[in-house]
Scaffold this motif. Sequence first.
Motif: not given
Length: 282
Positions: A259-266
């Motif tokens: 989730v942190p990776d996904f949110i950082t990206k978007h």
Amino acid sequence: STNSFKDSGIKGTLILALVENIQETDENIRLILSNIKNLDKIKYHICSDVKLINIIVGIQSCSSKHPCPYCETNNLENVDTFTEDRTLGSIRHSASAYKSAGSNKKVAQHYTNCINQPLLTGDDHERILDICAPPELHLLQGIVKHVYDNMYKNWPHVSLWLDKINVKPTNYHHGSFVGNDCLRMLKNVDILQQMAESDDKHIIQKYVHILRCFYDVVKSCFGMTLDPQYDTYINQFKYAYKDMDITITPKVHILLMHVPDFITKHNRSLGWYSEQTLESVH
Ligand SMILES: [Zn+2]
């Protein structure tokens, strides 16, 4: 719509197809998706339960040796080191090798449990995490249920807490809770704490703590508003969770590791990528 900037925003749903009375099996899902034409012509995110994501990307279920659709981990308990990301190419390659070797499910784990070609179009280098959003509703439901079930083992009286806050487990999905009931539980942890204290159940304190930490995560990056501190809250949840003697489920793994990776990206909260709108998470 302008409402979409509020937590309570209603998202529009345009139904392209409805299928009734069929089981959510691998074959059926693959049949439906392969009949949706031109999926590769539009930019999209897949919104679905983890179970369905695994089917769509071509890997075995969440109970297999490599259960995560986003990475190749074979050890969910390790939440300190990242494993190789799954990409369309990595799954295509492993699924082909699995097929060449005779498609024997007994040895699927040697192919990181990739048993089918992904039903997704796209280049080999595309990561599954960039195509299939982590499903907030199912992460919420799965994590609350897992914590609740462990609490229940230690203290069956916890069901009185549910009565008090008017939450009823649903019959389908083996007694899980609907999304809004999960939120109600997270919002009423104070009552749980009082009940456990007056029953002298000190062991429940750590569950109270983990539920509070999880609620901080939910408030910061589920729903439609993003709190820039979400990473801190996820880390606090991680340390609280590791401090307890309960298993890391695939959903907890996804929350901590992807989730942190996904949110950082978007730079957006998970609600933007959810098929359903929860009532206000705050
Ligand atoms: Zn993973």
